[in-house]
Each structure stands twice: as C-alpha cells, then as structure tokens.
Write a protein that holds these residues in place. Structure first.
Motif, PDB file in Angstrom:
ATOM      1  N   THR A   1       0.824  -1.200   0.000  1.00  0.00           N
ATOM      2  CA  THR A   1       0.000   0.000   0.000  1.00  0.00           C
ATOM      3  C   THR A   1       0.866   1.262   0.000  1.00  0.00           C
ATOM      4  O   THR A   1       0.670   2.154  -0.829  1.00  0.00           O
ATOM      5  CB  THR A   1      -0.940  -0.015   1.219  1.00  0.00           C
ATOM      6  OG1 THR A   1      -1.675  -1.231   1.187  1.00  0.00           O
ATOM      7  CG2 THR A   1      -1.881   1.167   1.179  1.00  0.00           C
TER       8      THR A   1
ATOM      9  N   TRP B   1      -4.981  -9.683  -9.122  1.00  0.00           N
ATOM     10  CA  TRP B   1      -4.864  -8.639  -8.099  1.00  0.00           C
ATOM     11  C   TRP B   1      -3.633  -7.769  -8.362  1.00  0.00           C
ATOM     12  O   TRP B   1      -3.686  -6.543  -8.273  1.00  0.00           O
ATOM     13  CB  TRP B   1      -4.814  -9.289  -6.717  1.00  0.00           C
ATOM     14  CG  TRP B   1      -4.578  -8.347  -5.563  1.00  0.00           C
ATOM     15  CD1 TRP B   1      -3.528  -8.371  -4.707  1.00  0.00           C
ATOM     16  CD2 TRP B   1      -5.422  -7.279  -5.125  1.00  0.00           C
ATOM     17  NE1 TRP B   1      -3.649  -7.373  -3.764  1.00  0.00           N
ATOM     18  CE2 TRP B   1      -4.809  -6.682  -4.001  1.00  0.00           C
ATOM     19  CE3 TRP B   1      -6.638  -6.738  -5.578  1.00  0.00           C
ATOM     20  CZ2 TRP B   1      -5.361  -5.592  -3.311  1.00  0.00           C
ATOM     21  CZ3 TRP B   1      -7.183  -5.643  -4.883  1.00  0.00           C
ATOM     22  CH2 TRP B   1      -6.546  -5.092  -3.779  1.00  0.00           C
TER      23      TRP B   1
ATOM     24  N   TYR C   1      -6.025  -1.488   1.426  1.00  0.00           N
ATOM     25  CA  TYR C   1      -5.573  -0.775   0.228  1.00  0.00           C
ATOM     26  C   TYR C   1      -6.568   0.315  -0.176  1.00  0.00           C
ATOM     27  O   TYR C   1      -6.203   1.471  -0.375  1.00  0.00           O
ATOM     28  CB  TYR C   1      -5.394  -1.809  -0.882  1.00  0.00           C
ATOM     29  CG  TYR C   1      -4.913  -1.285  -2.205  1.00  0.00           C
ATOM     30  CD1 TYR C   1      -3.610  -0.833  -2.354  1.00  0.00           C
ATOM     31  CD2 TYR C   1      -5.757  -1.275  -3.309  1.00  0.00           C
ATOM     32  CE1 TYR C   1      -3.160  -0.375  -3.582  1.00  0.00           C
ATOM     33  CE2 TYR C   1      -5.311  -0.822  -4.538  1.00  0.00           C
ATOM     34  CZ  TYR C   1      -4.012  -0.364  -4.673  1.00  0.00           C
ATOM     35  OH  TYR C   1      -3.564   0.088  -5.876  1.00  0.00           O
TER      36      TYR C   1
ATOM     37  N   ALA D   1      -7.341  -5.955   0.400  1.00  0.00           N
ATOM     38  CA  ALA D   1      -8.146  -5.029  -0.399  1.00  0.00           C
ATOM     39  C   ALA D   1      -8.759  -3.943   0.475  1.00  0.00           C
ATOM     40  O   ALA D   1      -8.782  -2.768   0.099  1.00  0.00           O
ATOM     41  CB  ALA D   1      -9.229  -5.793  -1.148  1.00  0.00           C
TER      42      ALA D   1
END
Ligand code: HEM
Ligand SMILES: [Cu+2]
Ligand SMILES: [Cu+2]
Lengths: 575, 179
Positions: free
Chosen positions: A378, B26, A561, A558
């Motif tokens: 990230t 991803w 992020y 996810a």
C-alpha cells in the motif's frame, strides 16, 4: 524420493574434516561449523546492542515517558538501525549461506580462508560503525546517512569494510555450490531451501555492488577529495542498495520458513515448480525497487516511478503471495496426512504450537504477510506514498517485515542451530516455548502503534513531536500501545539472548539426539521423506484450509488498500 | 531442505492454479490503479522540478517575500513574515536547518504553484494535519501545484532527519476562507 545420503561418500582426510550429524545423518564440515558459530555469535551480539538501543529509543518516542535527551536519541537511533538492519540480519544470513551451501548439500566448505577473511572484515566494520556513532559527535546521521549530511570518514569506511566482507562471504557460497556439484555431493537438483538462499545470494551480490556505488563516493567526499556529491544521486544509489537488501532478507526468510516447516512438521513442498518460480520472480522483478524510497522525491517522472514500483514490484509481490499459499498448504497436507483431517482447520488445532520453531514460523508468516506485506504494498503505491513518506507508518511497516517476519524466523531457527551446530543442549526450554509469542505479540503492538500514530501524521526519526503542536490526543493512545508493545518485544529479545548465551556458554559439548526440542521424539525431516505422492494427492489431504486463509488475506489486503485511496482522496488537491 | 529428484517439474494442482490466477489478477489491478489515479485522481505526486542552487533559490525566496509580505506571525517563538501572493501565482518555501521560511497565506479553493527547496541538508516537507509529505533536497526546486481544500492554520513539520534540532523545525501555512 529425496534422500539424505550423499552420492559421493566422504573420505576422512586432510581436506575432509567432518562429522556425522546423528539427527539428520548429514555430514557437517568442521570449517562450516566454526564459521556458522562465529557468524551466529556476532549476530546475537549485535542484536543485543541494537536491542538496548531499541528499548531506550522506544521509551523516548513514547511521549509520556520521553526518556533520552535529543542527542542521545538520535545517536542510539543511528546505532539501532545499523546494528539491527545491517549487522544482526546480515551476520545471521551469512551463517545461513554457509549452512545451505555445505551441510544441506552434504558438501565440504571449499573456501574457508576466504570466508574467515569476510567474517573478520564484517566484524571490524560492524564494531567500528558502533564506535564511530557513539564517540564521534557528528556521526549521528542515521544508517541512511543522507548526503550532504556528513559523518566521520571512518563511518563510511566501516560500511565499506562490512559490505566487502559480506560480498566475500557471498562469493564463498557460490564457490561451495560449484564445488559440491562437481564433486557430486548431492543428487538431483538443489534443495528448495538452498535454491531460495541462492536467490538471496544473487540479489546480495547485486545489492552490495550498488551499495559500493553509494558509499565509496561518500567516503571520498567526507575526506574532501570529492568536492560535491549530488544528494539526489546518492539517494538513488543508496536505495538501490537499501531496498534490494530487504529482498535479500525476504528470500532468506522464506528459505528459513521452508526449512522450519520441514524441521517441525515434516512438510514436502506441494509443488517444487511453484515454489521455485516464486523465488525466480524475486530475482527478476525486485531489482528496480529503489524507487519505493524515492516516490515523493523531486526530479523523477510519474512513469519512472510507476514502472519501477509496479512492474518491478507487483510480480515480486506475486512471488510472496505464492509462498503465502504454498507453505501453509504444505503444512496442511503434512498434518492432514498424519490424520488431523477434521473440518477446515482441524490440522491447525493439532499443530505443534509448543515447538518454538513452529510458533516462530507461523507468527513470522502471519505478521509478515498480514501486516508487513499489506502495508508495504500500500505505501509503495506511488500516490499513496504521499500520505506515508517519513511518518511513523514507515517504521511501523518494516518492524512488521524485517522484525516480526525475518527476525522472528531467525530466532526460531537459532533454537535448532544450538543443538545441531553448536552441539550444546538448549537450556531454558520453557522460555524458548514462550519467547516467539512474547516477541511476536510485542512486535504486533509496536508496529500497530507506529502505524496508527503515523496515520495521524507523527513523523519518524523525531525526538519530540510536541513542538509541532498539532498532535491530536489520540496519538497519546497509539504511542502508549507502541510503548507497551516495545517493552514486551524487548522482553522477548532479552529472553532470546539469554537462552542462546546460557546454552552456548554453559554445559558440556553434547551431540544432539533429537530434532524436536519440546514436542516429541520423532524426526520430522525423516517423516517428510516418507510422505508419498499418493498422500500428497489424496483428496482428504487437500489444503482447503490454506486456500481459505489466503482468500481471507486478500480481502483484508483489499480493505486496507482501498481505505488508503479513500484517505488520499480527502486531502488537498496536488499535482 | 532435501534435494528433490530431477523430475520435480510437475504440473501445478488445481488450487495452486486458482490462487496463482487470482493473485496475478490482483497484482495487475494494483498496477493499473496508479495510472488510473494519475489521470482521474486529484492527488498526484508532483513531478515538476528545476535544478537550482542554494544561492539562486535563496534570492528567489527573498524577492518573493519582499513583494508579497502582508504582516508578521510567530512560530515557536520566532517571528516570521506572513506572505500572501494572489491565487494562481508562484509561492516559495525555503527549508534550512532548522526553519521553514516564510509563513504562507493561501486562499481555500485556489490553485498555487508551491516551490520547495533546501539551502543546506535534506529536509522533509510534512504538512499537517492534511498529511502531505514530500522530500526536500538541496539543489532541486520542487514545484507542487496545490489547491487547499480546507481552511485554518496548518503546520509544516520536518520529517527528514537534519541533525539534532530536527524536531524543532516547524513552519506554518494559513489558509483563509474563499472570498
Ligand atoms: C525489541 C524490538 C524493537 C523495538 C522496540 C524497536 C523500536 C524502534 C524504534 C522506537 C525506532 C525509531 C522509530 C523512529 O523514531 O523513527 C526504530 C527504528 C528502526 N528499527 Fe527498530 N525496534 C526493534 C527491533 C528492530 C529490529 C530487530 C530491527 C531490524 C532487524 C529494527 C530495525 C529498525 C530500523 C531499520 C529502524 C529505522 C532507523 C532509522 O530511522 O534510521 N528494529 N525501532
Ligand atoms: Cu529539517
Ligand atoms: Cu529535519
């Protein structure tokens, strides 16, 4: 089936000074043994030095306590970075390279003199760096020593000595492998662990050369021979060394993961191709990673940064995500094959949690992936880096990777090195059982506290944040979490050093009789050779639990992020 | 840890394949996010940079302060000029051990070309609490085109270590409401 026996028998003679390891039946070259011991001892000594510094600086950053005066804070922070990130980790890795290139291949050490030269240079360099930082008033420049901040010339010289020493050791690794192959010491391909270490060694070669490109000019510049040194160029070279160095740590750590999994649970890699491919991804897609540290630097274009982070990085991330499945899956299959087949996670419940090598492995993987990896990807995103650069979120990230991950895995591995290589009985076994948990939990709090403080804007490398006058009250809380975690982690560190020193300094030399330290008398390495293809492919043994775990990981990834993109979207417009 | 047989090159299992596919997708997504944000996002890392020297940059800052100073204010007990240039213009901040100079006054919702450079060491431009962080390197004039979206008093913290006074290096930016 993989076999433990060498294909070329050893002949006792002048060249072949070895012993048979009664536990693994491997041959142990005596030169290797001594080299491992020397490197491991230096690793633990520097860890202890860095740990003392850790406690003092952590108690200073915990604003409510604020222990040290400013100069000492910066001085010990410099020391902490050098002793931990450079000395402890690299000494340990050098021990690992000696181990992997000889013992695991049933081979002899082909260049002991060279290896000792490397070791001595590293030791002199490491100790010299400590002395310069402690006694020279101008050398509290942090381990990154950003030009034009000028340290004493001996500061740079100590780096050069250390790096050249490490490079020499890495070269002996390659020499050993070539000689082992030529002498036919092992059959088949390189074992996966050695393959991983080789990835680390190749990366290390490249890394150390780039380190020389950064530090050698700095040395001449500090002597006044070189008049100017562009700080932007220094940063580029320094991180061209500093970032891939972390990938060396990564590859070494993952290798140790595979080793620990085999030593404590008796795994067989699920698919050698899959795991090796993952290592190869590290090799090819990590080299340009210096960009991560320059994302908000002037003078570099978006395209350069985006290409260097994503192309170079996300395929390496893919490599890590592959290991993240392949190791838990191998553990699951091995445990299921033992009969622990209930439900999705019955195998986990029945895993050897009391074995320090296993708990260190699992905590290391969990903290590395779920905290270190997720935060790393990230904050390595070009735009998001603007929210993070040089805030405490950064040390929060790398205390989850190189400390909770690498350091913890190395600590767990040490407990087996003591009986097998030092040939001393492991003392304070009940401490060893708890140590990974205490260190791991402490480090979890430490890095979370840093991350949450950093999210609120608290700067890294900063003696007193109250000058800024903008510190929200909630920072007091996150810094307290950090402080408590730091104390716990330091206790875990003290336990580790005490266990190691007590074991190696007291008691007689004793051949090991058992691989496992606390959880039984079977030998998982031997067990692993008995895992049949049939068992590996049995429907009942399939790693469903591990697959669920990695998908849960992806969901968490996810969430974190996207939260960061959302946070970025709320700040001022800037381009 | 043990040498495998030569024939370890086996096809991957179903689970490995599915995880590899998902993980790869991803990773592609992670990569695509950056150019997407670059074209559609409002917060991007500035790239505009000019080579400069401490002397040149210092002279520019002085000229700027002379032209647009509107008053005085204090940061940590030190009095500094408050400088307000019209929206759209170039505004300057100078980093040196251990001071951010001058105090800028901006208007919310207006765009400015903010120049940042250092006269001596590397410093870290960290604008709080909006939490924008940029590296400041001597010899590089870094231009960030910014639009404040909130008003009030903001603090610039130095977050690149610059020797022992580092933590005292604090500056100020004032943002007034839209007119
Ligand atoms: C007992 C456990 C540890 C504690 C409590 C601890 C604590 C800290 C603290 C408080 C900082 C300063 C953060 C800042 O102000 O910027 C720091 C920095 C750092 N730590 Fe640790 N640490 C520990 C172990 C380690 C280990 C084992 C490593 C490496 C393997 C490590 C590597 C680093 C590095 C590289 C820095 C950055 C230094 C710099 O900014 O120049 N730490 N640590
Ligand atoms: Cu500064
Ligand atoms: Cu500073």
């Amino acid at each position: 089936m993989a076999s433990l026996a060498p294909t070329t028998p050893w002949t006792a003679g002048a060249k072949d000074d070895y012993r048979d390891c009664p536990v693994t039946t491997l041959k142990v070259d005596m030169n290797t043994e001594r080299l491992i011991i020397a490197n491991a001892v230096m690793a633990v000594v520097t860890l202890a030095l860095g740990g003392i510094a850790a406690l003092l600086i952590a108690l200073t950053r915990w604003q409510a306590i604020h222990l040290l005066p400013a100069v000492w804070f910066y001085r010990l922070l410099t020391l902490h970075g050098i002793d931990m990130l450079i000395a402890w980790i690299v000494f340990f890795e050098m021990a690992g390279l000696h181990f992997g290139s000889t013992i695991l291949l049933n081979a002899r050490h082909a260049a002991p003199k060279l290896a000792w030269t490397g070791f001595i240079m590293m030791t002199v360099g490491g100790l010299m760096a400590n002395a310069v930082v402690l006694f020279d008033p101008n050398s509290n420049v942090m381990f990154s020593a950003y030009v034009p901040m000028k340290a004493h010339p001996l500061f740079y010289l100590s780096y050069i000595l250390f790096a050249v020493g490490a490079l020499i050791t890495v070269i002996t690794f390659f020499i050993n492998i070539v000689v082992a192959k030529r002498e036919g010491r092992f059959s088949g391909s390189l074992p996966l662990v050695v393959f991983g270490l080789m990835t680390a060694a190749i990366l290390a070669t490249y890394t150390l050369l780039e380190g020389a490109a950064a530090i050698v000019p700095a040395f001449f510049w500090s002597l006044g021979i070189l008049k100017t040194y562009d700080p932007g160029i220094y940063r580029n070279f320094f991180w061209g060394f500093g970032h891939p160095a972390q990938q060396v740590n990564l590859a070494a750590m993952v290798s140790i993961w595979y080793a620990l999994a085999q030593m404590t649970v008796g795994i067989r890699p699920v698919n050698e191709k899959f795991s090796r491919l993952a290592f190869i991804l590290y090799l090819f897609f990590i080299n340009l990673g210096s960009a991560h540290h320059l994302l908000v630097d002037p003078g570099l274009s978006f395209a350069w940064k985006a290409v260097n982070t994503s192309y170079a990085m996300y395929l390496a991330v893919l490599g890590s995500m592959m290991h993240a499945f392949s190791i838990p899956a191998a553990l699951e299959i091995a445990l299921r094959a033992k009969g622990y087949r209930k439900g999705l996670f019955g195998w986990l419940r029945n895993a050897p949690w009391g074995e320090p090598g296993f708990s260190a492995l699992v905590l290391s993987m969990f903290l590395f992936g779920w905290i270190g990896g997720v935060t790393g990807v990230t904050i390595g995103t070009e735009q998001i880096n603007m929210l993070v650069h040089n805030t405490l979120r950064l040390p929060g990230h790398f205390h989850a990777t190189v400390v909770s991950g690498t350091t913890l895995a190395f600590m767990g591995f040490t407990y087996y090195v003591i009986p097998l290589i030092f040939r001393k009985e492991l003392k304070l076994k009940s401490w060893a059982k708890w140590q990974p948990y205490i260190f791991g939990f402490g480090m979890l709090l430490t890095s979370m506290g840093m991350i949450v403080s950093g999210l609120q804007g608290v700067a890294r490398r900063n003696w007193d944040i109250t000058f800024a006058g903008v510190v929200p009250g909630t920072v007091e809380i996150s810094l307290a979490v950090f402080g408590v975690g730091a104390i716990l982690a330091v206790i875990g560190g003290i336990m580790y050093v005490t266990i190691v020193l007590t074991s190696i300094l007291t008691g007689p030399r004793l051949e090991a009789s058992n691989l496992l330290l606390l959880t039984g008398t079977h030998n998982p390495i031997i067990d692993s050779t008995k895992l049949t293809d049939h068992q590996m492919e049995d429907k009942q043994n399939q790693p469903k639990g591990a697959l669920v775990l990695v998908f849960a990981f992806l969901v968490w990834f996810a969430i974190y992020y996207f939260t960061n993109w959302w946070l970025l979207g709320r700040t001022w417009f800037i381009r | 840890m043990l040498a495998p047989e030569k024939n370890w090159w086996k096809p991957m299992g179903r689970m490995e394949k599915s995880w590899l596919t998902v993980a790869f997708v991803w990773c592609v997504f992670l990569t695509v996010m950056m150019p997407l944000w670059y074209f559609y996002g409002k917060q991007n890392v500035p790239t505009e940079t000019y080579k400069t020297s401490p002397a040149d940059y210092g002279a520019k800052v002085n000229a700027f302060v002379e032209q647009y100073t509107i008053g005085e204010d204090t940061v940590n007990g030190v009095t500094l000029p408050v400088v307000a240039a019209p929206p759209g213009s170039d505004v300057y901040i100078r980093a040196s051990t251990w001071q951010w100079y001058p105090i800028l006054q901006l208007e919310k919702g207006e765009e400015y070309r903010l120049h940042i450079s250092s006269l001596d060491l590397q410093h870290g431009f960290s604008l709080q609490p909006v939490n924008i962080n940029l590296q400041v390197i001597p010899g590089y004039d870094y231009v960030a085109t910014i639009t404040p979206t909130s008003s009030g008093e903001f603090t610039i913290v130095c977050n690149e270590y610059c020797f022992v006074g580092h933590h005292t290096m604090v500056g100020k930016v004032i943002v007034t409401e839209e007119k």
